[in-house]
Design an enzyme around this catalytic site. Structure first.
Site, mmCIF file in Angstrom:
data_model
loop_
_atom_site.group_PDB
_atom_site.id
_atom_site.type_symbol
_atom_site.label_atom_id
_atom_site.label_comp_id
_atom_site.label_asym_id
_atom_site.label_seq_id
_atom_site.Cartn_x
_atom_site.Cartn_y
_atom_site.Cartn_z
ATOM 1 N N HIS A 1 134.150 -28.442 -83.655
ATOM 2 C CA HIS A 1 135.194 -27.158 -82.914
ATOM 3 C C HIS A 1 136.191 -28.233 -83.400
ATOM 4 C CE1 HIS A 1 132.451 -26.941 -79.547
ATOM 5 N NE2 HIS A 1 131.612 -28.111 -80.110
ATOM 6 N N PRO A 2 137.008 -28.257 -85.104
ATOM 7 C CA PRO A 2 137.660 -28.916 -85.328
ATOM 8 C C PRO A 2 139.420 -28.642 -84.537
ATOM 9 C CG PRO A 2 137.461 -25.931 -86.181
ATOM 10 C CD PRO A 2 136.415 -27.021 -85.235
ATOM 11 N N LYS A 3 139.223 -28.014 -83.094
ATOM 12 C CA LYS A 3 141.081 -28.236 -83.331
ATOM 13 C C LYS A 3 140.548 -28.834 -81.746
ATOM 14 C CE LYS A 3 142.695 -23.988 -85.500
ATOM 15 N NZ LYS A 3 143.689 -22.985 -85.332
ATOM 16 N N SER A 4 139.921 -29.104 -81.598
ATOM 17 C CA SER A 4 139.402 -29.685 -80.380
ATOM 18 C C SER A 4 140.147 -31.132 -80.055
ATOM 19 C CB SER A 4 138.539 -30.715 -80.325
ATOM 20 O OG SER A 4 138.315 -31.926 -78.786
ATOM 21 N N HIS B 1 146.211 -30.664 -86.403
ATOM 22 C CA HIS B 1 144.962 -32.216 -85.491
ATOM 23 C C HIS B 1 144.646 -33.172 -86.697
ATOM 24 C CE1 HIS B 1 144.642 -30.212 -82.063
ATOM 25 N NE2 HIS B 1 144.536 -29.293 -82.515
#
Lengths: 357, 328
Positions: free
Chosen positions: A106-109, A185
């Site tokens: 989940h790289p964009k959490s 992020h």
């Protein structure tokens, strides 16, 4: 999923027998009924029970991992997990490994990246004496260019530890960036890591890192932004030598990709920060006009427009006003017509300049 | 209502108004699997997106107001903050959404306003920024949520706040390209520009913004296909129709965008089968892109839509009703 030992849901195991699960309350007429799979629904019922009781135990910690892996953006569970990690005095290094796995998934959490920052912040706090008056209030893990540790003042052994920690974090982020070189992020966290541990040797290496990324993709605006961050916040700040080097660097990239917005904005940004007038690059820009593909770059003309406009004002020169007008017209009509309203406004501003022919 | 204008290209598709209303009303899991809407921690935000879109479309009665108010009351915690759903921890994002919905429906009476102010005040940090919740994550988005919410509640004068520090912090987030990031040094991004410019607008501190430079950066977000991106060399996305446009509106420079081209882009991103708007033509719609596409159309003067306030992203008549000075 990591660590799924068998197919029996946790809530069917004996160690959970004493817990009374709390069912979802959607109100009398659920407005946005959300379909749950049974496993998710039951898991959340048990989570609610743990959370309400604020139980601090291993099974609660295990449950937070299960919930997170089902629903990583469910922010409530992250805070509970952090409290548990602290209460139970868990090993934070293995937590970092799990976070690395989660970031891959989940790289964009927002939550996962922030969790990493909190954990690394805690590790750092336990290792190094803090220079800032970081209050014990948990409220601020503020993003900041302020260091929490004075690297230079650390004894040699701790300096090494700091370098290792920073190095492994930067490597972790670099790995993640390989999948998406512009992940906001990742870059945000990267800036925090660089700044948090003070003015260590990693700043110089970071400059080389941005250069590598720009070799791969000269249009990576995040890398350009990072470069600016490094030269202005690193040891010594932006020196005159830095300005010269960065101007050359930006120019070389512009020559390769003259229609690329980032190096242009970077170039004028560095000049301004270094107190150099943008008129300094007039010859460079005019030189580009004779290169056909550069001639179609909106940024060559936009920069020349800025330069001639400045000259017109400083020297009260009608000739400069004319040259500026030509650039504005070129932009509005040929090279950047989608922004014609903007360029025509720029042209109208030129009429107001006081000249002596 | 927006006046008839010539901003719409004859070749652009029409606005599927009724279909969008139906799409929002029918947002349930049988018909859609939309990450934003279905994820329970975003339920309150999703309600704000849906309710706001319906208001701009002129169908403010399309959702059951009483149900919504009852539901929101259940989301308020003892400390005054609202969670994203019942039993979710309070967060500043959902607190703002809850207050926006309640004010839009003129039902602020249903909740404890003083406690909301207490909650927000407790989230301000030493450096003037605001955290999202007691967990401590900071981001300029949260500053805007705090200031926006306090402004709507008319409580910006609360003595616990240090607004000068907030302004100073936002100014530190201003970059060499004139834009703003999520933290000092963070890359300029259209959504962060919106929240920073919104904050400075509400606090009367717009003199810290180089309007010409930022206006140009924002106009550069428009691509040849008419759509807007959020940073240089990134893809166009309908939601930037809001972040970029509202920022330009606060800077009084919306005319620097080619309106007919952008309108066409937004309309082409509509889903002709289900209603709703996607991030770009051909993709699946969701309520997040639906509200920001519709709000963008309203700002651009698309005929037949209720006027939207660019600072608060709420119907303009609501902002006027509560007596907030027009700042743009």
């Amino acid at each position: 999923m990591a660590e799924q030992q068998d197919d029996v849901p946790f809530y069917q195991k004996p160690e959970w027998a004493d817990v009374v699960p709390i069912p979802q309350d959607d109100g009398p007429n659920p407005l946005v009924p959300i379909a749950y799979t049974r496993e998710y629904s039951t898991t959340m019922d048990y989570f609610r029970a743990m959370c309400r009781a604020q139980e601090k135990s291993e099974r609660a910690l295990d449950l937070t991992k299960i919930v997170i892996e089902l629903s990583p953006s469910h922010y409530t569970v992250w805070y509970y997990r952090q409290q548990l990690l602290k209460e139970l005095n868990k090993d934070l290094k293995s937590e970092l490994e799990w976070i690395e796995w989660m970031v891959n998934e989940h790289p964009k959490s927002y939550q996962i990246w922030h969790h990493r920052q909190v954990i690394v912040g805690r590790i750092a706090q336990s290792l190094f004496p803090s220079t800032t008056t970081t209050s014990s209030s948990t409220l601020s893990t503020a993003q900041s260019t302020e260091a929490a540790f004075a690297f230079d003042d650390l004894p040699e052994a701790l300096k090494t530890t700091a370098q290792e920690l920073v190095k492994s974090e930067l490597e972790f982020i670099a790995e993640s960036l390989k999948d998406d070189t512009k992940n906001y992020h990742a870059w945000s966290y990267r800036q925090w890591v660089l700044a948090h541990f003070g003015q260590g040797p990693w700043w110089t290496r970071e400059l080389a890192y941005t250069e590598e990324l720009l070799e791969e993709d000269v249009r990576n605006n995040s890398a350009w932004n990072q470069r600016y961050f490094v030269v202005t916040n690193g040891p010594g700040g932006l020196t005159e030598e830095d300005v010269q080097r960065e101007v050359q660097f930006a120019k070389s990239k512009i020559e390769k990709t003259p229609s690329n917005e980032s190096p242009w904005v970077y170039l004028t940004g560095v000049l301004r920060k270094g107190n150099h007038p943008v008129t300094e690059i007039k010859e460079f820009c005019e030189g580009l006009l004779s290169v056909t593909r550069a001639n179609f770059s909106p940024f060559v003309h936009a920069t020349l427009l800025d330069i001639y406009e400045i000259e017109a004002k400083e020297q009260r020169s009608a000739a400069s006003v004319e040259k500026a007008k030509e650039e504005a017209i070129m932009l509005a009509e040929k090279v950047d017509s989608i922004r014609s309203k903007y360029w025509n406004w720029r042209k109208s501003q030129l009429q107001k300049i006081d000249v002596v022919a | 209502m927006n006046d008839e204008t010539t901003v719409v290209d004859a070749s652009a598709p029409e606005l599927l108004l009724d279909q969008h209303v139906k799409y929002i009303q029918e947002l349930d899991t049988k018909k859609n699997d939309l990450e934003y809407w279905l994820t329970e921690h975003l339920r309150v935000n999703g309600l704000y997106w849906g309710a706001t879109a319906l208001h701009i479309l002129g169908h403010s009665d399309a959702l059951d107001q009483e149900q919504i108010v009852e539901y929101l009351v259940k989301c308020q915690h003892d400390n005054g903050g609202f969670g994203g759903h019942i039993d979710h921890d309070p967060h500043i994002l959902s607190t703002l959404s809850a207050v926006q919905i309640l004010i839009t429906y003129d039902r602020l009476d249903a909740i404890q306003v003083d406690k909301v102010v207490d909650y927000i005040a407790s989230l301000q940090n030493e450096d003037g920024s605001f955290s999202g919740d007691s967990w401590g994550e900071t981001d300029t988005r949260f500053i805007f949520c705090a200031i926006n919410c306090l402004s709507l509640l008319k409580r910006l004068d609360d003595k616990r706040l240090d607004l000068q520090k907030t302004i100073d912090y936002v100014v530190r987030c201003r970059n060499f390209d004139g834009g703003f990031g999520s933290s000092p040094g963070g890359e300029s991004h259209a959504a962060q520009v919106y929240v920073c410019v919104g904050t400075l607008t509400i606090l009367g501190a717009m003199h810290h913004v180089d309007a010409d430079q930022l206006g140009w950066w924002l106009s550069e977000r428009q691509l040849k296909n008419g759509g807007l991106n959020g940073r240089p060399e990134k893809l166009e996305d309908v939601c930037y129709s809001w972040w970029v446009l509202s920022s330009l509106s606060m800077l009084k420079r919306t005319h620097w965008i080619d309106a007919p081209k952008l309108i066409r882009f937004i309309l082409e991103a509509q889903d002709t089968e289900t209603g709703g708007i996607a991030d770009r033509p051909g993709n699946m719609p969701d309520v997040f892109h639906t509200v920001f596409g519709i709000a963008g159309l309203s700002l651009l003067g698309y005929p037949g839509l209720v006027a939207v306030d660019p600072v608060y992203c709420m119907p303009r008549h609501v902002i006027q009703r509560i007596g907030l000075t027009e700042k743009h």
